[in-house]
Scaffold this motif. Structure first.
Motif, short mmCIF file in Angstrom:
data_model
loop_
_atom_site.label_atom_id
_atom_site.label_comp_id
_atom_site.label_asym_id
_atom_site.label_seq_id
_atom_site.Cartn_x
_atom_site.Cartn_y
_atom_site.Cartn_z
N GLY A 166 -95.66 26.84 42.93
CA GLY A 166 -95.99 27.90 43.87
C GLY A 166 -97.36 27.74 44.52
N THR A 167 -98.04 28.87 44.69
CA THR A 167 -99.36 28.86 45.32
C THR A 167 -100.33 29.68 44.47
OG1 THR A 167 -98.23 28.85 47.48
CG2 THR A 167 -100.61 29.21 47.49
N PRO A 168 -100.93 29.09 43.45
CA PRO A 168 -101.93 29.81 42.68
C PRO A 168 -103.05 30.33 43.60
CG PRO A 168 -101.33 27.78 41.56
CD PRO A 168 -100.69 27.73 42.93
N GLY A 169 -103.44 31.55 43.39
CA GLY A 169 -104.43 32.20 44.26
C GLY A 169 -103.80 33.19 45.21
N LEU A 170 -102.48 33.12 45.39
CA LEU A 170 -101.81 34.03 46.31
C LEU A 170 -101.92 35.48 45.82
CD1 LEU A 170 -100.18 34.15 48.94
CD2 LEU A 170 -98.10 33.89 47.58
N ALA A 171 -101.72 35.68 44.52
CA ALA A 171 -101.84 37.04 43.98
C ALA A 171 -103.26 37.57 44.10
CB ALA A 171 -101.38 37.08 42.52
N ARG A 172 -104.25 36.67 44.01
CA ARG A 172 -105.64 37.07 44.19
C ARG A 172 -105.85 37.63 45.59
NH1 ARG A 172 -110.56 38.68 42.04
NH2 ARG A 172 -112.25 37.98 43.39
N LEU A 173 -105.23 37.00 46.60
CA LEU A 173 -105.32 37.53 47.96
C LEU A 173 -104.68 38.92 48.01
CD1 LEU A 173 -104.49 34.59 50.42
CD2 LEU A 173 -106.71 35.42 49.62
N GLY A 174 -103.57 39.09 47.30
CA GLY A 174 -102.93 40.40 47.27
C GLY A 174 -103.85 41.45 46.66
N LEU A 175 -104.56 41.07 45.61
CA LEU A 175 -105.48 42.00 44.96
C LEU A 175 -106.63 42.36 45.90
CD1 LEU A 175 -106.27 43.46 42.30
CD2 LEU A 175 -107.63 41.45 41.73
N LEU A 176 -107.16 41.37 46.60
CA LEU A 176 -108.24 41.63 47.55
C LEU A 176 -107.77 42.56 48.66
CD1 LEU A 176 -109.67 38.00 47.84
CD2 LEU A 176 -110.75 39.93 46.66
N LEU A 177 -106.55 42.36 49.13
CA LEU A 177 -106.00 43.23 50.17
C LEU A 177 -105.83 44.66 49.67
CD1 LEU A 177 -103.36 40.76 51.62
CD2 LEU A 177 -105.23 41.78 52.94
N GLU A 178 -105.41 44.80 48.42
CA GLU A 178 -105.23 46.14 47.86
C GLU A 178 -106.58 46.84 47.66
OE1 GLU A 178 -102.06 47.87 46.94
OE2 GLU A 178 -101.87 46.48 48.63
N ALA A 235 -98.47 19.46 28.09
CA ALA A 235 -99.07 20.78 27.87
C ALA A 235 -98.68 21.68 29.04
CB ALA A 235 -100.59 20.65 27.78
N CYS A 236 -98.59 22.98 28.78
CA CYS A 236 -98.20 23.91 29.85
C CYS A 236 -98.71 25.30 29.52
CB CYS A 236 -96.68 23.93 30.01
SG CYS A 236 -96.08 24.98 31.36
N LEU A 237 -99.03 26.06 30.55
CA LEU A 237 -99.34 27.49 30.40
C LEU A 237 -99.00 28.18 31.70
CD1 LEU A 237 -102.10 27.26 32.14
CD2 LEU A 237 -103.26 27.22 29.96
N ASP A 238 -98.97 29.51 31.65
CA ASP A 238 -98.77 30.26 32.88
C ASP A 238 -100.13 30.75 33.38
OD1 ASP A 238 -99.16 32.37 31.06
OD2 ASP A 238 -97.90 33.72 32.23
N LEU A 239 -100.26 30.84 34.69
CA LEU A 239 -101.54 31.17 35.30
C LEU A 239 -101.67 32.69 35.43
CD1 LEU A 239 -101.62 28.39 38.03
CD2 LEU A 239 -102.94 28.48 35.91
N GLN A 295 -110.67 31.22 40.74
CA GLN A 295 -111.05 32.37 39.91
C GLN A 295 -110.00 33.47 39.88
OE1 GLN A 295 -114.08 35.08 41.35
NE2 GLN A 295 -113.83 34.37 43.45
N GLY A 296 -108.91 33.28 40.60
CA GLY A 296 -107.91 34.35 40.74
C GLY A 296 -107.17 34.64 39.45
N GLY A 297 -106.01 35.20 39.56
CA GLY A 297 -105.22 35.55 38.39
C GLY A 297 -103.97 36.27 38.80
N ASP A 298 -103.11 36.56 37.83
CA ASP A 298 -101.88 37.33 38.04
C ASP A 298 -100.84 36.60 38.88
OD1 ASP A 298 -102.71 39.38 36.49
OD2 ASP A 298 -102.55 40.94 38.01
N ASP A 299 -100.99 35.27 39.05
CA ASP A 299 -99.96 34.53 39.79
C ASP A 299 -98.71 34.32 38.95
OD1 ASP A 299 -101.21 33.71 42.40
OD2 ASP A 299 -102.72 32.94 41.02
N PHE A 300 -98.90 34.08 37.66
CA PHE A 300 -97.80 33.80 36.74
C PHE A 300 -96.94 32.64 37.23
CE2 PHE A 300 -99.04 38.23 36.14
CZ PHE A 300 -99.46 38.15 34.82
N GLU A 301 -97.63 31.68 37.87
CA GLU A 301 -97.03 30.38 38.14
C GLU A 301 -97.27 29.50 36.91
OE1 GLU A 301 -95.20 29.63 40.55
OE2 GLU A 301 -95.66 31.04 42.17
N LEU A 302 -96.59 28.37 36.85
CA LEU A 302 -96.79 27.45 35.74
C LEU A 302 -97.79 26.36 36.12
CD1 LEU A 302 -93.22 26.93 34.21
CD2 LEU A 302 -94.94 28.68 33.70
N CYS A 303 -98.56 25.94 35.14
CA CYS A 303 -99.49 24.82 35.30
C CYS A 303 -99.28 23.91 34.10
CB CYS A 303 -100.93 25.34 35.35
SG CYS A 303 -102.18 24.03 35.45
#
Length: 358
Positions: A166-178, A235-239, A295-303
């Protein structure tokens, strides 16, 4: 009252989903314990998360979106381990009974539960007492074949590629907009960062802004991708807490360095926003996007990390997968810009005891 609420908003609407999974859910809501049957030759995976009003979601957020996100972020943990969901429990602590809110919350919860075939099997509902905030805690249960032990964060090796979905950082933009919508953008960023973010949000295309808010409010767990990565990912985690901070967990656990490539991260954003280079200062826009991505968060994409021999196979899984770096000997998380010395990224994960409230 408590049992009436449980029946009305949880046992009854979720009953059909539990019945459809009768082979897995032996006992569900209504008994002292739930009983789940794991498929033969499989291991159990479990994860739990808590969402607090004012910290993880705005007080005026849609209850449907809160319900969706509450379960989706837990299912994302299972996806990062390559496990399939089999059920979940829900604990609700409420300051008061608001039946309209509960109905919408239940509807959002049921949407994502049905989509990912994850029945509600139990939980608890309590009064928050004098605490004015809602608190939601979910525990998910999943399974994977015994031959698959998960994607341990300590298993990244020097030479591995670093991938994201996906696009990590996209949810951060959503948070900034909110925050901007509520006139509180200054709580998220200050000084030069605030000016740069304001300039970015001012030219953000309407469709991208809509996607960003949707990603924040209704993240989609990458369950299918997690299963497809069996045999590929090391190795894997969710963002959930930001790309740089989450990658630091892999670097620390694996005793290695992670080097992110700036051009790889920029290409990810160019695919999402093809017109960005038509603006008067695309370099500054990309710089701001890169900073918010790290520095974002809440994307819940995989890395995840993977040996380069798997590169073609991984790329063939999905067009929205990006190789954005490498694992090397050393420590920490670094950024490699074209023609420059790499720089160490000092930003850390989101800190619940240091960050401001929503």
């Amino acid at each position: 009252m408590e049992f009436d609420l449980i029946h009305r908003y949880f046992k009854t609407p979720f009953g059909r989903l539990a019945q459809a999974n009768a082979g897995t859910v032996l006992f569900g809501i209504g008994d002292d314990c739930a009983s789940l049957a794991i498929s033969p030759g499989h291991h159990l995976f479990t994860s739990t998360d808590t969402l607090v009003e004012g910290v993880h979601f705005f007080s005026d957020s849609s209850a449907r979106h809160v319900g969706w996100k509450a379960l989706a972020c837990n299912l994302s943990d299972l996806a990062a381990c390559g496990a399939s969901p089999i059920g979940f429990t829900l604990n609700l602590s409420l300051p008061e009974i608001n039946e309209s809110w509960l109905a919408d919350f239940s509807a959002g919860l049921l949407e994502v539960a049905t989509r990912f075939n994850c029945p509600l099997v139990g939980g608890d509902t309590t009064s928050a007492g004098s605490n004015p905030s809602k608190t939601l805690s979910i525990t998910v249960f999943g399974q994977a074949p015994a031959a698959h032990r998960g994607f341990n964060r300590a298993h990244a090796k020097p030479g591995d590629d670093v991938w994201v979905s996906g696009t990590p950082g996209l949810a951060r933009l959503g948070l900034l907009l909110e925050f901007q919508k509520r006139g509180r953008l200054g709580q998220c960023c200050r000084g030069n960062e605030l000016q740069q973010v304001q300039a970015l949000l001012a030219v953000l295309p309407e469709n991208l802004a809509r996607q960003a808010v949707e990603r924040l409010e209704m993240p989609v767990p990458r369950t299918e991708l997690g299963l497809q990565l069996h045999g590929f990912a090391s190795a894997c985690l969710d963002l959930s807490d930001g790309l740089s901070g989450d990658l630091a967990h892999i670097a620390n656990a694996s005793k290695a360095a992670v080097v992110l490539v700036q051009t790889g991260l920029e290409s990810m954003w160019r695919n999402r926003w093809p017109e960005i280079d038509q603006h008067s200062d695309p370099v500054m826009l990309l710089k701001t996007l890169l900073a918010e991505t790290l520095q974002g968060g809440d994307d819940f994409e995989l890395c995840w990390t993977a040996h380069p021999k798997h590169r073609d196979a991984i790329q063939s899984l999905n067009s929205s997968l990006y190789c954005v770096g490498t694992v090397e000997p050393g420590s920490g998380v670094w950024l490699q810009a074209p023609g420059k010395e790499r720089t160490r990224i000092s930003s850390l994960s989101y800190n619940h005891f240091a960050e401001g409230k929503n």
